[in-house]
Design an enzyme around this catalytic site. Structure first.
Site, short mmCIF file in Angstrom:
data_model
loop_
_atom_site.label_atom_id
_atom_site.label_comp_id
_atom_site.label_asym_id
_atom_site.label_seq_id
_atom_site.Cartn_x
_atom_site.Cartn_y
_atom_site.Cartn_z
N GLU A 1 0.85 -1.21 -0.16
CA GLU A 1 0.11 0.10 0.01
C GLU A 1 0.79 1.20 0.25
O GLU A 1 0.33 2.38 0.51
CB GLU A 1 -0.90 0.00 0.93
C1 LIG Z 1 3.01 -9.67 0.37
C2 LIG Z 1 2.77 -8.51 -0.78
C3 LIG Z 1 1.42 -8.32 -1.28
C4 LIG Z 1 1.16 -7.09 -2.06
N1 LIG Z 1 -0.13 -6.91 -2.50
C5 LIG Z 1 -0.43 -6.04 -3.54
C6 LIG Z 1 -1.69 -5.99 -4.22
O1 LIG Z 1 -2.60 -6.65 -3.89
N2 LIG Z 1 -1.83 -4.99 -5.10
C7 LIG Z 1 -0.80 -4.33 -5.62
O2 LIG Z 1 -0.99 -3.57 -6.63
N3 LIG Z 1 0.63 -4.44 -5.27
C8 LIG Z 1 0.79 -5.12 -4.11
N4 LIG Z 1 1.91 -5.27 -3.49
C9 LIG Z 1 3.04 -4.68 -4.00
C10 LIG Z 1 3.62 -3.53 -3.11
O3 LIG Z 1 2.61 -2.42 -3.05
C11 LIG Z 1 4.82 -3.09 -3.81
O4 LIG Z 1 5.94 -4.09 -3.38
C12 LIG Z 1 4.95 -1.65 -2.94
O5 LIG Z 1 4.37 -0.63 -3.27
C13 LIG Z 1 6.67 -1.27 -3.28
O6 LIG Z 1 7.27 -1.65 -4.35
P1 LIG Z 1 8.44 -2.27 -5.04
O7 LIG Z 1 8.28 -3.54 -4.26
O8 LIG Z 1 8.49 -2.25 -6.57
O9 LIG Z 1 9.64 -1.46 -4.30
P2 LIG Z 1 10.43 -0.23 -4.79
O10 LIG Z 1 9.42 0.66 -5.36
O11 LIG Z 1 11.47 -0.90 -5.83
O12 LIG Z 1 11.02 0.35 -3.72
C14 LIG Z 1 12.25 -0.05 -3.17
C15 LIG Z 1 12.67 0.98 -1.95
O13 LIG Z 1 13.09 2.14 -2.74
C16 LIG Z 1 12.17 3.04 -2.16
N5 LIG Z 1 11.63 4.21 -3.09
C17 LIG Z 1 11.25 3.81 -4.37
N6 LIG Z 1 10.84 4.94 -5.01
C18 LIG Z 1 11.19 5.90 -4.17
C19 LIG Z 1 10.97 7.45 -4.23
N7 LIG Z 1 10.53 8.11 -5.37
N8 LIG Z 1 11.57 8.00 -3.21
C20 LIG Z 1 11.97 7.52 -2.10
N9 LIG Z 1 12.18 6.21 -1.83
C21 LIG Z 1 11.60 5.42 -3.09
C22 LIG Z 1 11.04 2.41 -1.41
O14 LIG Z 1 10.30 3.23 -0.25
C23 LIG Z 1 11.49 1.12 -1.06
O15 LIG Z 1 12.42 1.26 0.25
C24 LIG Z 1 2.31 -6.38 -2.54
C25 LIG Z 1 3.47 -6.61 -2.22
C26 LIG Z 1 3.91 -7.85 -1.48
C27 LIG Z 1 5.29 -8.26 -1.17
#
Ligand SMILES: Cc1cc2nc3c(=O)[nH]c(=O)nc-3n(C[C@H](O)[C@H](O)[C@H](O)COP(=O)(O)OP(=O)(O)OC[C@H]3O[C@@H](n4cnc5c(N)ncnc54)[C@H](O)[C@@H]3O)c2cc1C
Length: 596
Positions: free
Chosen positions: A437
């Site tokens: 989220e």
């Molecule tokens: C168990 C699980 C359930 C999930 N359920 C859903 C779901 O139902 N629907 C859905 O759509 N998604 C879902 N997700 C996805 C989840 O919302 C994302 O994993 C999350 O939003 C982070 O994206 P990412 O994993 O690509 O991390 P990234 O975006 O790659 O982030 C990696 C790190 O970089 C930081 N970061 C990235 N961009 C910035 C920025 N601009 N400024 C500062 N810091 C930054 C982040 O805070 C984080 O610490 C789920 C994930 C998991 C693991």
């Protein structure tokens, strides 16, 4: 270890911490009165304790299973879900014209906390369905509402939220799932979504996917996203289930926690495109998704509270039972709860949990005021309050969930690290709430860049002023049992006030410097607000008539503990917000990260 829903505490926070009592007095909650609040909370607590909590550990061990595109939930889950929905818990906040009960979001927040304590993996599916109902209700066409809302409200079908793709996580605007216009006014979706919670399962006969996708001629970034309803089974004219839509789950993830919640990779369009129905306007999908996301973010904060509550109950029971060493002046071996360091851990757990609960319930109550207050001005201000508090509710409370679960393991010593006790599961489960989220880092950016500047900074200032009134009331009470609560909270608010003013200035001059301090600022906000809300509850308890069971002495002690031990971190957090950016600049950061 079983969970027992703390229904009296929860009802007290709803009425006095979140202000439900005042809303009832103001007459904006219809027929709802204090007795009905108690009755709903008690009944939900019974269901959480008796039916859902026993599923938690077996669900973790067995997990959801994937075979040939189908997901089987652990034994007992289908029956529990069906009796949960049949009891009407899915329909609590939905409006009555769609089969809901029209109860306030604040009461639903209390229930989400209890479902999450009982089983975080269970609570996750329904909380997304409830958020989807809100998005469909607010933005859908009448036809879509008629076809889908009654079954999503009753829980006969469940919903999903679908943004994430391999290259598009925090950067939602990078998503590529394609939606093409079809001659009949519907759309055909092709692409892949990852990490989709409850994307496939056997709890319900149909699953309604709420998917962000991009039209071929859409602008780049988030301004080119549209929001679609894409059912697993298409619906016939008579409302029965029709043909299978062109979408499938490809696999589920093996993960750290919430094992019973299936996290799916979804594939759209193997055979030309899944049929989707537009919600809202083309290219305006983010507005719909935000309706869904704001509720889901609060609910994820509540998951943090729920896990923290369960971890605290378990640690307390263990500390009363486990004997080690001898306390001064006593030759018998002592339960570890007699030791001040163990009491410090337990009180930290309780205080953080209650503070996060009060913040989350206040956020939900602000949403209720924003929807129900009679004057436009009150609704506008309440809307700003809910917007301001949502990232704090999500991030502060999910961090609290992790911290408290970790402390719970510490209280158990070595046994906490052993899966059998169940303490480790709380930490494994809680960990994801800081990530999904929108990560907590993204919540902090949202707080600083969008919410603090709301209404030229007057929204945040009026909240700080309100918190100051609580501190003034603590000082005026002149009750020695509050110890240094008043001065410590006053210091915390001074730091919050000054740091907020600094951020507002930096945002126009050096936005990167402001954003570098976003995470410590959010924590500072949570600590100051949480401390004041606990003090508010303590004052309310001390005003209750003689013989009342609100436990004024305990609430005052807890508010004092928070103010004297946790709110005092405000000074360091403020310094870290305003002065901590230097080493984060690219060059010093690179130098510091270098290995020699
Ligand atoms: C168990 C699980 C359930 C999930 N359920 C859903 C779901 O139902 N629907 C859905 O759509 N998604 C879902 N997700 C996805 C989840 O919302 C994302 O994993 C999350 O939003 C982070 O994206 P990412 O994993 O690509 O991390 P990234 O975006 O790659 O982030 C990696 C790190 O970089 C930081 N970061 C990235 N961009 C910035 C920025 N601009 N400024 C500062 N810091 C930054 C982040 O805070 C984080 O610490 C789920 C994930 C998991 C693991």
């Amino acid at each position: 270890m079983t969970y027992r829903a703390p229904v009296a505490d929860i009802a007290f926070t709803l009425k006095h911490g979140a202000g439900l009592h005042r809303m009832i007095q103001d007459g904006i909650l219809g027929e709802l009165d204090a007795d009905l609040v108690d009755a709903v909370v008690t009944e939900a607590g019974r269901f959480a304790t008796d039916v859902l909590a026993p599923l938690n550990q077996p669900g973790d061990k067995r997990g959801a299973a994937f075979k040939d595109g189908a997901v089987t939930m652990p034994p007992g889950w289908k029956e529990a879900y069906r009796s949960w929905a049949a009891a009407g818990w899915n329909a609590l906040v939905a409006p009555s014209n769609w089969g809901g009960q029209g109860l306030p979001h604040a009461i639903n927040a209390a229930c989400i906390e209890m479902w999450s304590s009982a089983s975080m993996a269970f609570s996750l599916g329904p909380l997304l369905t409830t958020a989807a109902v809100e998005a469909l209700r607010a933005h859908g066409t009448d036809d879509l509402k008629k076809t889908y809302l009654p079954k999503l409200v009753s829980g006969e079908w469940m919903g999903t939220m679908e943004m994430t793709e391999p290259q598009a996580g925090s950067d939602v605007g990078a998503l590529r799932t394609k939606a093409e216009r079809a001659p009949d006014g519907t759309y055909r979706l092709t692409g892949q979504k990852i990490f989709i919670t409850y994307g496939e399962h056997d709890l319900t006969d149909n699953i309604v996917h709420f998917v962000l996708a991009r039209l071929p001629d859409a602008p780049a970034g988030t301004k080119g996203l549209s929001f679609f309803l894409v059912p697993k089974f298409l619906i016939n004219g008579d409302g029965s289930l029709g043909a299978r839509n062109d979408l499938r789950a490809h696999s589920i993830e093996h993960k750290l926690g919430i094992h019973a919640s299936p996290t799916c990779t979804m594939v759209y369009g193997d055979h030309g495109g899944a049929k989707g129905f537009l919600i809202g306007e083309e290219n305006r999908g983010m507005a719909c998704m935000f309706t869904m996301m704001n509720l889901a973010r609060l609910a994820v904060g509540l998951q943090g509270v729920g896990v923290a509550e369960r971890a605290t109950q378990q640690a307390l029971a263990y500390a009363r039972e486990r004997k080690q060493g001898r306390a001064a002046g006593n030759s018998d071996s002592a339960p570890i709860i007699v030791y001040p360091d163990v009491r410090r851990m337990l009180l930290s757990m309780r205080a953080l949990t209650r503070a996060a609960r009060a913040i989350c319930y206040s956020t939900a109550a602000a949403t209720d005021r924003a929807q129900r207050a009679t004057s436009d001005e009150t609704r506008r201000k309440a809307h700003e309050r809910a917007a301001l508090l949502t990232p704090i509710a999500k991030a502060f409370s999910s961090d609290v969930g992790i911290e408290v679960a970790s402390l719970g393991i510490q209280v158990h010593g070595g046994m906490g690290y052993i899966e059998e006790t169940g303490a480790a599961q709380h930490l494994r489960d809680a960990r994801i709430a800081a990530i999904y989220e929108g990560t907590n880092g993204i919540q902090a950016l949202d707080l600083v860049s969008r919410k603090v500047p709301l209404a030229d900074g007057t929204a945040v200032q009026s909240y700080i002023d309100e918190l100051r009134r609580t501190v003034a009331a603590v000082n005026a009470a002149n009750d020695p049992t509050f110890g240094s609560t008043g001065p410590r909270l006053s210091d915390a608010l001074d730091h919050l006030d000054r740091t907020t003013a600094w951020l507002l200035k930096q945002l126009s001059k050096n936005p990167d410097t402001a954003l570098a301090g976003a995470t410590p600022y959010l924590r500072l906000f949570g600590a100051a607000a949480g401390g004041c809300l606990l003090a508010e509850e303590a004052l309310a308890a001390s005003r209750q008539p003689e013989g009342d069971t609100s436990d004024a002495a305990g609430r005052i002690a807890l508010a004092r503990f928070f103010a004297e031990n946790i709110a005092v971190h405000a000074a360091g957090l403020a310094t870290s917000t305003t002065d901590g950016a230097g080493a984060l600049d690219a060059a010093p950061c690179d130098a510091a990260m270098e290995q020699h």
